[in-house]
Scaffold this active site. Structure first.
Site, PDB file in Angstrom:
ATOM      1  N   GLY A 145       0.788  -1.229   0.000  1.00 60.97           N
ATOM      2  CA  GLY A 145       0.000   0.000   0.000  1.00 60.97           C
ATOM      3  C   GLY A 145       0.815   1.271   0.000  1.00 60.97           C
ATOM      4  N   GLY A 181      -4.715  20.771  -0.087  1.00 60.95           N
ATOM      5  CA  GLY A 181      -4.969  19.819  -1.158  1.00 60.95           C
ATOM      6  C   GLY A 181      -6.452  19.637  -1.403  1.00 60.95           C
ATOM      7  N   GLY A 183      -8.017  17.400  -3.395  1.00 63.73           N
ATOM      8  CA  GLY A 183      -8.324  16.123  -4.026  1.00 63.73           C
ATOM      9  C   GLY A 183      -9.434  15.399  -3.285  1.00 63.73           C
ATOM     10  N   ILE A 185      -9.543  13.022  -0.873  1.00 66.48           N
ATOM     11  CA  ILE A 185      -9.500  12.879   0.576  1.00 66.48           C
ATOM     12  C   ILE A 185      -9.709  14.208   1.274  1.00 66.48           C
ATOM     13  CG2 ILE A 185      -8.056  12.171   2.531  1.00 66.48           C
ATOM     14  CD1 ILE A 185      -6.668  10.197   0.618  1.00 66.48           C
ATOM     15  N   HIS A 446     -38.709   3.123 -13.035  1.00 67.51           N
ATOM     16  CA  HIS A 446     -39.200   4.471 -12.721  1.00 67.51           C
ATOM     17  C   HIS A 446     -39.985   4.420 -11.418  1.00 67.51           C
ATOM     18  CE1 HIS A 446     -40.941   8.452 -13.258  1.00 67.51           C
ATOM     19  NE2 HIS A 446     -42.131   7.915 -12.962  1.00 67.51           N
TER      20      HIS A 446
END
Length: 467
Positions: A145, A181, A183, A185, A446
């Site tokens: 990771g 940031g 983005g 997260i 629908h």
């Protein structure tokens, strides 16, 4: 030395899914994980806990601001943050224990410790006791990771200045949270604390939010978030961030920005991407030369430069998404056993779990223009959809991009209610090479939000019915 057919290093979504699939295929599988709980960043301190808080904060905000319009009158709404956090931990524990159960069910051997590759086919597990346990296997799969990235001058202190890990467990609602940031997260965690009452300022180096996502949707999302009270400062280069003190106690933080006034705040969330966890695995001595930013180079079957050593997920780059790692893990071990295994990277969806949600799969307009691909576009708004009106969530739209000549679906981009669920149909369409006509001719129930996808497909040919 204990022998296995396959040793997986890392028990995140890519690693544990690969281990389970390999065991299903008849391999004797071991999985090494340093943390006490299985599931990796996603289950422990990422995807799952953040979604629990997003759901909880959305319900709090709805009860505080929106339920009255539905005829539901709540005289007084209060925030019990400890209970909210306790529920988050309960959900996380349940899922990590579920992975442990799956390991037992599929006879995957779990080793607690840090795995280091000593040689091809040989791994040493450094255990908490300090002892080293030696394992051998025909194949080794690295699935360790990634970790939060930082910036020069930004001083993490694990409290006032930290990553999403700290933002999942603030002991109180910050009066002013600065997010560095814009983005996925940063916007998700910023949304959580904004709903709970924090003033949220998002600093982004670029001139837009959500880099890499369809620009038109990102622009619309910015307007929606601004209506929700989130403040954006684009084109901001953060040069420093550190905790501040009044006497011996940390009381806040200070963020310095090139050419702009510094910001004094309560907490700072640094969300500027992630870096692969490839250190201390023994790769250099093994002969694996890392690529730019520390990623592990692999071939089309996820094998590294060293025969028998494979890698998947965040450590090999590309979209750092749990489901992408899962697909790679399955493809990797299936190829080991059957000779077949493939991931269609054109059909990997991405979702931002804000309100409204934002989801995307395939190529966006900017990518198609850069590649010189001629395309047609169909757009349909949620405001014209009965189910969206019933939900009281009508912001956003569905955009479908199809090849101008073949009509094959090239990309689908959604901002609106439950976009993360709606994108599954689009991913399936791209996976099977469907045309916009295929989606348009498919009967959609629908009233449902999925009808907006159908209408956007009809709009590709200029024949949307309800607008």
């Amino acid at each position: 030395m204990t022998e296995h057919d396959l040793i997986v290093i890392g028990a995140g979504p890519g690693g544990y899914v690969a281990a389970i699939r390999a065991a299903q295929l008849g391999l004797n599988v071991a999985c090494i994980e340093a943390e006490p709980a299985l599931g990796g960043t996603c289950l422990r301190i990422g995807c799952i806990p953040s979604k629990v808080l997003l759901e909880a904060s959305e319900r709090f905000h709805e009860a505080s601001h929106s339920l009255a319009s539905f005829g539901v009158v709540v005289p007084s709404v209060g925030l019990d943050l400890p209970t909210m956090m306790k529920r988050k931990e309960s959900v996380v524990n349940s899922l990590t224990q579920g992975v442990a159960f799956l390991f037992k069910k599929n006879k995957v051997t779990h080793y607690r410790g840090w795995g280091q590759i000593a040689a091809p086919g040989r791994v040493v597990v450094e255990q908490q006791s300090g002892d080293g346990l030696e394992l051998s296997a025909r194949a080794i799969l690295i699935a360790t990771g990634s970790s939060p990235a930082t910036l020069p001058g930004v001083e993490f202190d694990g409290d006032r200045v930290g990553s999403s890990t700290e933002a999942l467990s603030y002991p109180e609602v910050p009066e002013h949270l600065v997010v560095i940031g814009a983005g996925y997260i940063g916007l998700e965690m910023g949304s959580v604390w904004a709903r709970l009452g924090a003033k949220v300022t998002v600093l982004e180096y670029l001139d837009r939010i959500l880099p890499g996502m369809d620009a038109e949707l990102a622009q619309e999302a910015k307007k929606v978030f601004e209506k929700q009270g989130i403040v954006f400062q684009l084109g901001s280069k953060v040069t420093a961030a550190h905790a501040t003190k009044a006497g011996p106690t940390k009381t806040g933080a200070r963020v310095e920005i090139a050419g702009q006034p510094a910001i004094e705040c309560d907490r700072v969330l640094v969300s500027v991407g992630r870096v692969p966890n490839t250190r201390d695995l023994g790769l250099e001595a093994l002969g694996v030369e890392l690529g730019p930013r520390g990623f592990i180079p692999v071939n089309e079957h996820f094998e590294t430069q060293v025969a028998g050593v494979f890698a998947i997920g965040d450590v090999i780059g590309g979209a750092m998404l749990a489901h992408k790692a899962e697909e790679e893990g399955v493809a990797c071990v299936e190829h080991m056993v059957t000779g077949y295994g493939h991931v269609n990277y054109a059909a990997i969806p991405g979702v931002v779990y804000t309100h409204p949600e934002i989801a995307s799969v395939g190529q966006n307009e900017e990518q198609l223009k850069a590649a010189g691909v001629s395309y047609k576009k169909g757009v349909f708004p949620f405001v014209a959809n009965g189910r969206a009106k019933a939900l009281g969530s009508t912001e956003g739209r569905v955009k479908i991009l199809a090849h101008a000549e073949t009509d094959r679906v090239l990309g689908v981009h959604i901002i609106g209610p439950r976009a993360g669920d709606l994108i599954a149909e689009a991913a399936a369409a791209i996976e099977f090479g469907a045309s916009s006509e295929d989606i348009a001719r498919t009967c959609h129930a629908h009233p449902t939000l999925a009808e907006v996808v159908k209408e956007a497909a009809l709009a590709v040919d200029g024949r949307a019915l309800h607008i």
